[in-house]
Scaffold this active site. Structure first.
Site, PDB file in Angstrom:
ATOM      1  N   GLU A  35     105.904  74.022 -48.673  1.00 39.39           N
ATOM      2  CA  GLU A  35     105.432  72.644 -48.517  1.00 39.39           C
ATOM      3  C   GLU A  35     106.257  71.901 -47.645  1.00 39.39           C
ATOM      4  O   GLU A  35     105.552  71.021 -46.985  1.00 39.39           O
ATOM      5  CB  GLU A  35     105.563  71.964 -50.014  1.00 39.39           C
ATOM      6  CG  GLU A  35     104.652  72.747 -50.999  1.00 39.39           C
ATOM      7  CD  GLU A  35     104.841  72.061 -52.326  1.00 39.39           C
ATOM      8  OE1 GLU A  35     106.135  71.375 -52.804  1.00 39.39           O
ATOM      9  OE2 GLU A  35     103.765  71.893 -53.043  1.00 39.39           O
ATOM     10  N   GLN A  57      94.520  78.785 -58.884  1.00 37.26           N
ATOM     11  CA  GLN A  57      96.085  78.762 -58.548  1.00 37.26           C
ATOM     12  C   GLN A  57      96.794  78.850 -59.629  1.00 37.26           C
ATOM     13  O   GLN A  57      97.980  79.335 -59.596  1.00 37.26           O
ATOM     14  CB  GLN A  57      96.450  77.559 -57.719  1.00 37.26           C
ATOM     15  CG  GLN A  57      95.934  77.135 -56.217  1.00 37.26           C
ATOM     16  CD  GLN A  57      96.192  76.017 -55.500  1.00 37.26           C
ATOM     17  OE1 GLN A  57      95.443  75.445 -54.825  1.00 37.26           O
ATOM     18  NE2 GLN A  57      97.509  76.110 -55.653  1.00 37.26           N
ATOM     19  N   ARG A  66      99.619  70.665 -49.975  1.00 34.20           N
ATOM     20  CA  ARG A  66     100.963  71.104 -49.620  1.00 34.20           C
ATOM     21  C   ARG A  66     102.261  70.132 -49.614  1.00 34.20           C
ATOM     22  O   ARG A  66     102.689  69.837 -48.798  1.00 34.20           O
ATOM     23  CB  ARG A  66     100.630  71.607 -47.999  1.00 34.20           C
ATOM     24  CG  ARG A  66     101.586  72.739 -47.659  1.00 34.20           C
ATOM     25  CD  ARG A  66     101.048  73.074 -46.226  1.00 34.20           C
ATOM     26  NE  ARG A  66     102.088  74.402 -46.229  1.00 34.20           N
ATOM     27  CZ  ARG A  66     101.545  75.615 -45.804  1.00 34.20           C
ATOM     28  NH1 ARG A  66     100.249  75.608 -45.317  1.00 34.20           N
ATOM     29  NH2 ARG A  66     102.398  76.565 -45.443  1.00 34.20           N
TER      30      ARG A  66
END
Ligand code: PCD
Ligand SMILES: [Cu+]
Length: 806
Positions: free
Chosen positions: A760, A237, A384
């Site tokens: 999120e 990521q 998240r």
């Protein structure tokens, strides 16, 4: 103008810029099986590595015998901590300032911990090799319960830290203690509680869970001995951060490390950190001179690479009898597992948990967080949510419902009474944040009107009466959640990772024919950046989104960026994209002025080009300006049309939302039905409404999973008992409720295009909505707080304990 001249609307539509429900360009390859994931990377002569893992949660490793394994056909090497010590890599630094064993060094500290790495010509041979490695363990007493971690007689886990009474985040109180973090004014808060008419106190736990993306963590490492260069393809990521970390710990010059994150099959926070597999594959490639692939299986993913949550939050709220909140006091016991490998900005040992005052105007608050070691997997990733924000939202949203119940007030009314008012923004919270913008009352009222909240409460009252009369066995719950997120880490004044400020970046290069490429420091894992980033540029410079190619994930070509997590891409990289585009536009304006023979200030931007003010027929399109940039720029100007921007945001962005869950529960079986789920999100300026809706659907589905059953559970002797999708709840389309989405738009005042993150939010807002629905359903039977996850069995058990079931 003739009939064929496009209208302004048509010209705008042709750009497919911001606000357009542009179809996701990346899906053309994904839906045709043409994605390029790490496992698709197949290099000549590539070897495969796999781990020997510990069956014990806590044990001394006496001996590792690899002689039989080395005789297995195809097995080439067995790497242990001893091998890694020769290159000083037996331990690695974590993002949280701790160190972590790469391979068991004298001891194992959690079940399935990496003990040895077997390298073979294929995955099957590697697996046979693993089974032939003989490890002799001496079991030690496991520490599973975080509440016992600091007992005087508790087994000491981290022998490497014994006697070190200070860690990365200050003093330690016990050998199993990691840090204590406090924020807020204790004195004022204690005083508020003394004066309070009413107060509540509840232990609110947010259980351990796991992001479990469809694609597990994996990499291919390829070391070129002649050039001295290391290429790493990985599910990262944050590819640039990985490059820097590798340079620092492996002592390879950073320009000789190429990190490539190809297509990623979901990240959800799981792919932020550095795992032993990456180090072992790199070392194995250096040792063997061949590329080495490491791909974790599902059990390994669920049990060893990271976890999320595991926060035990003792929560107290003080209020007046009219229901005005006057103080908040929270103590968190944070179970970090065997190593503190939490993925947070360096200065934030509990992430942004101090957003726990939520959407309410608390005059004073105090927070203390204690982190402890246990014999569980390390991690502490966001899953998240921006750095412990979902824990904070769950904590305050449950607490507000509990307070409403005690005051016998409607929970919606209590919230409306305590919201930060629109005129209070920018709002300074008692725990230190500056909320950029919000209009909570409007969002809440829209939610209540659209769902018919008052009528639902009336229906609930009737159902409760019918239940009490014995006419039905079904109870009904209304779960409200009004959350404030904090995303966009972050301003360099308070956010860094290993000393690198959390800015983000974009480089745009326009080609002569009016097309271009944008390279960005973020890294999509499914969010659709190739689609949305081009939309920002389209609106900013007037070139159709289809003519802009977006590239991320290759550290050789992308400008340095801190990656994608914590919904930071839109707030930070999105801003860098707009700023780079504005630099392009500024140069384009000079070129247009020269070509149209006017002063720059006489030009105005008009959708897809520049027009001379007052002379509408004198117009030069962006497309033509691109061409001119390569052949007729003003004297003294450099040719070409490109720009770079590194954006350090002045503040975070604070998206918010109003959610409602309507749930029916059958008390005899515990079976629940989500009758309705309404989610209103405010993420400021909306780039792509269709992508936002997809993000909300995905996030709500994960929230549903977490609240209603998903859990990483350990038994009392430290076995992890939820290591596969047989036991770890992963909802399919069959279980997943129907989602109703809605929105309001309150732009961020400091973001160049006014956008806030959204990816999120649905998880942060969703979990409390589900849990509040279950708790609201049971509350009339006398309960104040029922612990998540709310699976059928626990619902039935709650009904039984409350005397509703014989
Ligand atoms: N206003 C606005 C906002 C936003 N948007 C969009 O939406 C998306 C998202 O965004 P954001 O919010 O900014 O975010 P980002 O950064 O990009 O991303 C991140 C996130 O994202 C989410 N989502 C998703 N999706 C998918 N598909 N996949 C994935 O993996 C995922 N993950 C998840 C997570 S988890 Mo963490 O990591 O835990 O911290 S964080 C996270 C993108 O595309 C964008 O552009 C729009 O349009 N508008
Ligand atoms: Cu989090």
């Amino acid at each position: 103008m003739n009939d064929l001249t496009p209208t302004r609307e048509q010209r705008t539509a042709a750009l497919e810029g911001m606000g357009c429900k542009r179809k996701r360009v990346e899906d053309i390859r994904f839906t045709q099986g043409r994605g390029n994931y790490v496992d698709d990377v197949k290099l000549p002569g590539m070897l495969h590595g796999d781990f020997v893992r510990s069956p014990h949660p806590h044990a001394r490793v006496k001996t590792i015998d690899d002689s039989a394994a080395l005789k297995v056909p195809g097995v080439l090497a067995v790497i242990t901590a001893e091998t890694l010590k020769t290159v000083n890599l037996a331990w690695m630094p974590t993002l949280a300032g701790d160190v972590q064993m790469v391979l068991a060094d004298g001891k194992v500290l959690f079940q399935n911990q990496e003990v040895a790495f077997v390298v073979a010509t294929d995955r099957y041979a590697a697996d046979d090799g693993i089974n032939a490695v003989i490890v002799e363990y001496e079991p030690l007493p496991p520490l599973v319960d975080p509440f016992k971690a600091m007992d005087p007689g508790a087994p000491v886990l981290r022998e490497d830290l014994v006697g070190k009474m200070s860690g990365a985040h200050g003093p330690r109180k016990h050998d199993n203690h990691i840090f204590e973090w406090t924020v807020g004014d204790k004195h004022l808060t204690d005083a508020a509680f003394k004066k309070a008419d009413v107060s509540i106190k509840e232990m609110i736990s947010y259980h351990r869970t796991h992001p479990s993306p469809l694609e597990t963590c994996q990499c291919v490492c390829s070391f070129d001995k002649i050039k001295g260069e290391l290429t790493i393809y990985g599910t990262f990521q944050a590819p640039h951060v990985i490059r820097t970390v590798v340079a620092l710990i492996a002592k390879i010059p950073e320009h000789k490390i190429h990190v490539i994150a190809p297509d990623i099959g979901g990240g959800f926070g799981n792919k932020v950190g550095a795992y032993p597999g990456y180090i072992c594959a790199a070392v194995a490639s250096i040792v063997t001179g061949k590329p080495v692939k490491w791909v974790e299986d599902r059990i390994e993913n669920l049990t060893a690479t990271s976890f999320a949550r595991d926060y035990h939050m003792t929560t107290e709220v003080a209020a007046t009898k009219e229901g005005k909140v006057t103080g908040l006091r929270v103590h968190v016991l944070a179970d970090h597992g065997a190593f503190d490998a939490c993925a947070d900005p360096s200065k934030w040992p509990a992430g942004f948990f101090n957003i726990v005052t939520g959407s309410y105007d608390f005059p004073t608050a105090h927070l203390a967080v204690d982190g402890v070691y246990t014999n569980k997997a390390p991690g502490g990733v966001a899953y998240r949510c921006s750095f412990r924000v979902t824990e904070a939202a769950y904590c305050i949203e449950r607490a507000m419902d509990i307070l409403a119940q005690k005051l016998k007030m409607d929970p919606a009314e209590l919230r409306l009474k305590n919201f930060i008012k629109p005129e209070q923004f920018p709002y300074h919270s008692a725990l230190g944040w500056e909320y950029d913008s919000g209009d909570y009352h409007t969002a809440m009222r829209k939610m209540m009107e659209t769902t018919g909240y008052a009528a639902l409460r009336k229906e609930q009252a009737d159902k409760r009466a019918a239940f009490t009369r014995g006419e039905t066995r079904e109870i009904m719950g209304l779960g409200i959640s009004f959350f404030t997120e904090i995303v966009g880490a972050g301003p360099s004044k308070n956010c860094d990772i290993l000393g690198i400020a959390m800015f983000d970046s974009c480089e745009i290069r326009m080609h002569p024919t009016g097309a271009g490429i944008a390279r960005v420091g973020s890294k999509s894992q499914g969010q659709g950046h190739e689609t949305t980033w081009a939309q920002i540029i389209a609106t900013e410079i007037g070139i159709p989104a289809d003519n802009i190619m977006v590239e991320e994930g290759n550290t050789d070509t992308a400008p340095y960026g801190l990656g994608t997590y914590g919904s930071r891409s839109t707030p930070v990289a999105g801003a860098a994209i707009a700023m780079a585009a504005r630099k392009i536009k500024a140069k384009a304006q000079m070129i247009a002025a020269y070509k149209l023979e006017v002063h720059e200030d006489d030009l105005e931007f008009d959708i897809d080009g520049f027009r001379v003010r007052g002379l509408p027929e004198k117009f030069m399109s962006m497309k033509d300006i691109c061409w001119a940039a390569y052949n007729s720029v003003p004297p003294g100007m450099e040719p070409g049309l490109e720009a770079v921007s590194y954006y350090d945001p002045p503040n975070m962005t604070y998206p918010f939302g109003a959610y409602l869950c309507v749930m029916d529960i059958d008390v005899d079986t515990g079976v629940y039905k989500v009758r309705r789920f309404y989610a209103l999100d405010d993420c400021g300026t909306r780039i792509n409404p269709m992508i936002i809706e997809g993000q909300v659907h995905g996030g709500l589905t994960e929230a549903f999973a977490i609240a209603m059953g998903q859990e990483i559970r350990y038994d009392e002797v430290g076995n992890v008992v939820t290591g596969s999708f047989m036991d770890f709840f992963m909802p399919t389309a069959v279980e997943t409720p129907h989602w109703e989405t809605d929105f309001t738009v309150t732009p961020s005042p400091h973001h160049p295009i006014g956008a806030k993150g959204v990816g999120e939010s649905p998880n942060v807002g969703g979990v409390p909505a589900f849990s509040n629905a279950v708790n609201d359903a049971f509350s009339f039977l006398g309960s104040t707080h029922i612990q998540m996850p709310h699976d059928f069995w626990r619902n039935w058990k709650a009904a039984k304990e409350l005397g509703a079931v014989a």
